[in-house]
Motif scaffolding. Sequence first.
Motif, PDB file in Angstrom:
ATOM      1  N   UNK A  18       0.775  -1.018   0.147  1.00 45.66           N
ATOM      2  CA  UNK A  18       0.100  -0.018  -0.036  1.00 45.66           C
ATOM      3  C   UNK A  18       0.832   1.018  -0.048  1.00 45.66           C
ATOM      4  N   UNK A  19       0.392   2.214  -0.905  1.00 47.93           N
ATOM      5  CA  UNK A  19       1.330   3.492  -0.970  1.00 47.93           C
ATOM      6  C   UNK A  19       0.553   4.532  -0.661  1.00 47.93           C
ATOM      7  N   UNK A  20       0.405   5.277   0.182  1.00 54.02           N
ATOM      8  CA  UNK A  20      -0.598   6.257   0.530  1.00 54.02           C
ATOM      9  C   UNK A  20      -0.065   7.813   0.550  1.00 54.02           C
ATOM     10  N   UNK A  21      -1.065   8.752   0.390  1.00 54.41           N
ATOM     11  CA  UNK A  21      -0.602  10.095   0.605  1.00 54.41           C
ATOM     12  C   UNK A  21      -1.695  10.905   0.253  1.00 54.41           C
ATOM     13  N   UNK A  22      -1.592  12.137   0.424  1.00 51.45           N
ATOM     14  CA  UNK A  22      -2.656  13.062   0.064  1.00 51.45           C
ATOM     15  C   UNK A  22      -2.674  13.462  -1.305  1.00 51.45           C
ATOM     16  N   UNK A  23      -1.671  13.253  -1.994  1.00 48.71           N
ATOM     17  CA  UNK A  23      -1.687  13.553  -3.618  1.00 48.71           C
ATOM     18  C   UNK A  23      -2.616  14.473  -3.871  1.00 48.71           C
ATOM     19  N   UNK A  24      -2.242  15.823  -3.571  1.00 45.94           N
ATOM     20  CA  UNK A  24      -2.671  16.908  -3.781  1.00 45.94           C
ATOM     21  C   UNK A  24      -1.863  18.072  -4.574  1.00 45.94           C
ATOM     22  N   UNK A  25      -1.610  17.762  -5.901  1.00 46.01           N
ATOM     23  CA  UNK A  25      -1.982  16.662  -6.785  1.00 46.01           C
ATOM     24  C   UNK A  25      -1.077  15.481  -6.888  1.00 46.01           C
ATOM     25  N   UNK A  26      -1.359  14.470  -7.408  1.00 44.12           N
ATOM     26  CA  UNK A  26      -0.420  13.423  -7.703  1.00 44.12           C
ATOM     27  C   UNK A  26       0.717  14.122  -8.750  1.00 44.12           C
ATOM     28  N   UNK A  27       2.032  13.763  -8.523  1.00 40.14           N
ATOM     29  CA  UNK A  27       3.268  14.114  -9.270  1.00 40.14           C
ATOM     30  C   UNK A  27       3.641  13.263 -10.169  1.00 40.14           C
ATOM     31  N   UNK A  28       4.793  13.679 -10.905  1.00 38.94           N
ATOM     32  CA  UNK A  28       5.468  12.550 -11.631  1.00 38.94           C
ATOM     33  C   UNK A  28       6.479  11.794 -10.639  1.00 38.94           C
ATOM     34  N   UNK A  29       6.631  12.300  -9.297  1.00 41.69           N
ATOM     35  CA  UNK A  29       7.521  11.749  -8.193  1.00 41.69           C
ATOM     36  C   UNK A  29       6.806  10.560  -7.784  1.00 41.69           C
ATOM     37  N   UNK A  30       5.400  10.820  -7.494  1.00 44.97           N
ATOM     38  CA  UNK A  30       4.554   9.896  -7.111  1.00 44.97           C
ATOM     39  C   UNK A  30       4.556   8.808  -7.959  1.00 44.97           C
ATOM     40  N   UNK A  31       4.446   9.070  -9.244  1.00 43.52           N
ATOM     41  CA  UNK A  31       4.350   8.157 -10.286  1.00 43.52           C
ATOM     42  C   UNK A  31       5.604   7.341 -10.230  1.00 43.52           C
ATOM     43  N   UNK A  32       6.649   7.880 -10.206  1.00 40.34           N
ATOM     44  CA  UNK A  32       7.938   7.184 -10.162  1.00 40.34           C
ATOM     45  C   UNK A  32       7.831   6.112  -9.141  1.00 40.34           C
ATOM     46  N   UNK A  33       7.449   6.317  -7.854  1.00 40.05           N
ATOM     47  CA  UNK A  33       7.268   5.570  -6.773  1.00 40.05           C
ATOM     48  C   UNK A  33       6.501   4.329  -7.122  1.00 40.05           C
TER      49      UNK A  33
END
Length: 166
Positions: A18-33
């Motif tokens: 599970x990978x959590x976050x606020x994602x406000x907004x989702x970024x390319x860094x989040x997508x990398x992970x």
Amino acid sequence: MGNCKREKNVEGTYKKAIYSGTFDPITNGHMDIICRASNIFEEVIIAVAQSEAKNPMFDHEQRVKFVKAATNKIENVKVVGFDTLLVDLATELKINTIVRGLRAVSDFEYELQMGYANSSINKDIETLYLMPKLENAFVSSTIVREVIKFNGKYQHLVPKEVLECI
């Protein structure tokens, strides 16, 4: 290794994370992970935290929509919204691995504390820390929100699917 409970499947990946976050907004860094985690685990649940205390720029429903749009082509990724402790959600979903991203040393201290706190609540929870590629190491939702707020160029910092939603 003795008493290890986790088993790899035939392809060499683990079961669920599970990978959590606020994602406000989702970024390319989040997508990398997310992409890295999806290559390690059979299934990755992206848990979008409500996080009203953080006063997000985008409401919870929008953020869930952004994450679903950004990850819709990654077959082994599912998206859920939540408003509980992450460790409780993981336990409910029968997931014992939490994935967290580390951009810099400053992230490490906070994430280490959270990992220990989660483990103190559920001793079966493991936290796996992944670093984004260098080109994404500076990207954060905070930076993206600031750039959006001042009508700056942010298109290179978020997935194209999110641009269509914003």
